[in-house]
Design a protein around this motif. Structure first.
Motif, PDB file in Angstrom:
ATOM      1  N   LEU A   2       5.352  61.372  -5.580  1.00 39.74           N
ATOM      2  CA  LEU A   2       3.964  61.797  -5.544  1.00 39.74           C
ATOM      3  C   LEU A   2       3.042  60.633  -5.180  1.00 39.74           C
ATOM      4  N   ASP A   3       3.396  59.442  -5.643  1.00 45.40           N
ATOM      5  CA  ASP A   3       2.605  58.260  -5.295  1.00 45.40           C
ATOM      6  C   ASP A   3       2.655  57.989  -3.792  1.00 45.40           C
ATOM      7  N   TYR A   4       3.833  58.169  -3.218  1.00 47.98           N
ATOM      8  CA  TYR A   4       3.979  57.955  -1.770  1.00 47.98           C
ATOM      9  C   TYR A   4       3.116  58.946  -0.990  1.00 47.98           C
ATOM     10  N   ILE A   5       3.144  60.212  -1.381  1.00 49.80           N
ATOM     11  CA  ILE A   5       2.368  61.245  -0.673  1.00 49.80           C
ATOM     12  C   ILE A   5       0.874  60.964  -0.795  1.00 49.80           C
ATOM     13  N   THR A   6       0.412  60.638  -1.992  1.00 46.53           N
ATOM     14  CA  THR A   6      -1.025  60.403  -2.170  1.00 46.53           C
ATOM     15  C   THR A   6      -1.495  59.137  -1.459  1.00 46.53           C
ATOM     16  N   SER A   7      -0.626  58.158  -1.316  1.00 50.57           N
ATOM     17  CA  SER A   7      -1.030  56.935  -0.618  1.00 50.57           C
ATOM     18  C   SER A   7      -0.878  57.058   0.898  1.00 50.57           C
ATOM     19  N   ASN A   8      -0.190  58.075   1.368  1.00 51.80           N
ATOM     20  CA  ASN A   8       0.007  58.271   2.816  1.00 51.80           C
ATOM     21  C   ASN A   8      -0.412  59.682   3.246  1.00 51.80           C
ATOM     22  N   LEU A   9      -1.550  60.126   2.792  1.00 51.96           N
ATOM     23  CA  LEU A   9      -2.035  61.458   3.150  1.00 51.96           C
ATOM     24  C   LEU A   9      -2.315  61.599   4.644  1.00 51.96           C
ATOM     25  N   TRP A  10      -2.569  60.486   5.322  1.00 55.15           N
ATOM     26  CA  TRP A  10      -2.822  60.546   6.758  1.00 55.15           C
ATOM     27  C   TRP A  10      -1.629  61.156   7.491  1.00 55.15           C
ATOM     28  N   GLN A  11      -0.408  60.905   6.958  1.00 54.13           N
ATOM     29  CA  GLN A  11       0.786  61.486   7.593  1.00 54.13           C
ATOM     30  C   GLN A  11       0.809  63.006   7.439  1.00 54.13           C
ATOM     31  N   LEU A  12       0.409  63.497   6.282  1.00 49.80           N
ATOM     32  CA  LEU A  12       0.348  64.940   6.044  1.00 49.80           C
ATOM     33  C   LEU A  12      -0.661  65.594   6.991  1.00 49.80           C
ATOM     34  N   TRP A  13      -1.835  64.963   7.128  1.00 49.94           N
ATOM     35  CA  TRP A  13      -2.851  65.508   8.033  1.00 49.94           C
ATOM     36  C   TRP A  13      -2.380  65.458   9.484  1.00 49.94           C
ATOM     37  N   THR A  14      -1.660  64.422   9.840  1.00 49.23           N
ATOM     38  CA  THR A  14      -1.145  64.298  11.210  1.00 49.23           C
ATOM     39  C   THR A  14      -0.098  65.371  11.496  1.00 49.23           C
ATOM     40  N   VAL A  15       0.778  65.610  10.542  1.00 51.56           N
ATOM     41  CA  VAL A  15       1.779  66.671  10.709  1.00 51.56           C
ATOM     42  C   VAL A  15       1.089  68.029  10.823  1.00 51.56           C
ATOM     43  N   LEU A  16       0.056  68.252  10.035  1.00 48.50           N
ATOM     44  CA  LEU A  16      -0.697  69.501  10.117  1.00 48.50           C
ATOM     45  C   LEU A  16      -1.368  69.636  11.488  1.00 48.50           C
ATOM     46  N   ALA A  17      -1.931  68.545  12.002  1.00 45.61           N
ATOM     47  CA  ALA A  17      -2.585  68.576  13.314  1.00 45.61           C
ATOM     48  C   ALA A  17      -1.582  68.900  14.419  1.00 45.61           C
ATOM     49  N   GLY A  38      -9.844  69.589  12.851  1.00 50.66           N
ATOM     50  CA  GLY A  38     -10.191  69.300  11.461  1.00 50.66           C
ATOM     51  C   GLY A  38      -9.173  68.407  10.782  1.00 50.66           C
ATOM     52  N   ALA A  39      -7.897  68.616  11.075  1.00 48.34           N
ATOM     53  CA  ALA A  39      -6.843  67.786  10.473  1.00 48.34           C
ATOM     54  C   ALA A  39      -6.912  66.350  10.983  1.00 48.34           C
ATOM     55  N   VAL A  40      -7.240  66.173  12.251  1.00 47.85           N
ATOM     56  CA  VAL A  40      -7.394  64.812  12.785  1.00 47.85           C
ATOM     57  C   VAL A  40      -8.583  64.118  12.110  1.00 47.85           C
ATOM     58  N   ALA A  41      -9.679  64.842  11.929  1.00 44.85           N
ATOM     59  CA  ALA A  41     -10.839  64.269  11.236  1.00 44.85           C
ATOM     60  C   ALA A  41     -10.479  63.893   9.801  1.00 44.85           C
ATOM     61  N   ALA A  42      -9.716  64.736   9.138  1.00 39.75           N
ATOM     62  CA  ALA A  42      -9.292  64.436   7.763  1.00 39.75           C
ATOM     63  C   ALA A  42      -8.370  63.220   7.732  1.00 39.75           C
ATOM     64  N   ALA A  43      -7.495  63.109   8.727  1.00 40.06           N
ATOM     65  CA  ALA A  43      -6.601  61.943   8.783  1.00 40.06           C
ATOM     66  C   ALA A  43      -7.405  60.660   8.960  1.00 40.06           C
ATOM     67  N   LEU A  44      -8.467  60.722   9.742  1.00 38.56           N
ATOM     68  CA  LEU A  44      -9.302  59.530   9.933  1.00 38.56           C
ATOM     69  C   LEU A  44     -10.087  59.169   8.679  1.00 38.56           C
ATOM     70  N   THR A  45     -10.445  60.173   7.882  1.00 39.90           N
ATOM     71  CA  THR A  45     -11.203  59.880   6.657  1.00 39.90           C
ATOM     72  C   THR A  45     -10.324  59.300   5.555  1.00 39.90           C
ATOM     73  N   THR A  46      -9.015  59.287   5.722  1.00 38.12           N
ATOM     74  CA  THR A  46      -8.156  58.639   4.718  1.00 38.12           C
ATOM     75  C   THR A  46      -8.428  57.139   4.663  1.00 38.12           C
TER      76      THR A  46
END
Length: 159
Positions: A2-17, A38-46
């Motif tokens: 869970l720590d890895y996912i929360t610290s690398n949320l940009w990857q989740l947003w990129t996969v969604l994009a 929207g997912a790209v914008a969210a990835a940038l806000t990480t």
């Protein structure tokens, strides 16, 4: 984990994009791509904020894309012009020359631009003899429906 996912949320947003882009390629309606924006914008806000700011950016940029970008894309990429006719439907309205007598109630053959089509004359009760000009008025599978042509169209030369 869970720590890895929360610290690398940009990857989740990129996969969604990327997933939204792939789904857009299948649908072609310029709707799902808005969520990709929207997912790209969210990835940038990480880079500058937490999960709340990322979700906010996703919602705002997706909505802006739906209401501002999508109409623009639909207007310029999807013309209101009717699709051009192609293949066998393109011969409807063409003038051809009878190459095998078309007997009333039966079939014959018509030559159009070097192609020889099986033809019928469903609207006439008389035979159409070899050499006469006919106009194609319809098509059922590979059989064309013809009527005698009175004068050939100058832009549509007979075969």
């Amino acid at each position: 984990m869970l720590d890895y996912i929360t610290s690398n949320l940009w990857q989740l947003w990129t996969v969604l994009a990327v997933g939204c882009l792939i789904m857009e390629l299948v649908s072609g309606g310029f709707f799902i791509i808005c969520f990709s924006v929207g997912a790209v914008a969210a990835a940038l806000t990480t880079l500058i904020g937490g999960l709340g700011l990322q979700v906010f950016a996703f919602v705002v940029f997706s909505a802006l894309s739906i209401f501002l970008v999508r109409p623009f894309a639909l207007k310029y990429l999807h013309d209101d012009k009717p699709a051009p006719v192609s293949n066998a439907d393109a011969i409807i309205g063409r003038i051809g020359r009878v190459s095998e007598t078309i007997t009333a109630g039966h079939f014959g053959r018509v030559a159009i631009d070097g192609d020889d089509w099986k033809a019928q004359a469903s609207t006439t009760k008389h035979d159409i003899s070899v050499g006469q000009l006919v106009k194609v008025v319809g098509r059922e599978s590979i059989i064309i429906d013809v009527v005698p042509a009175t004068t050939p169209n100058p832009t549509n030369k007979p075969a």
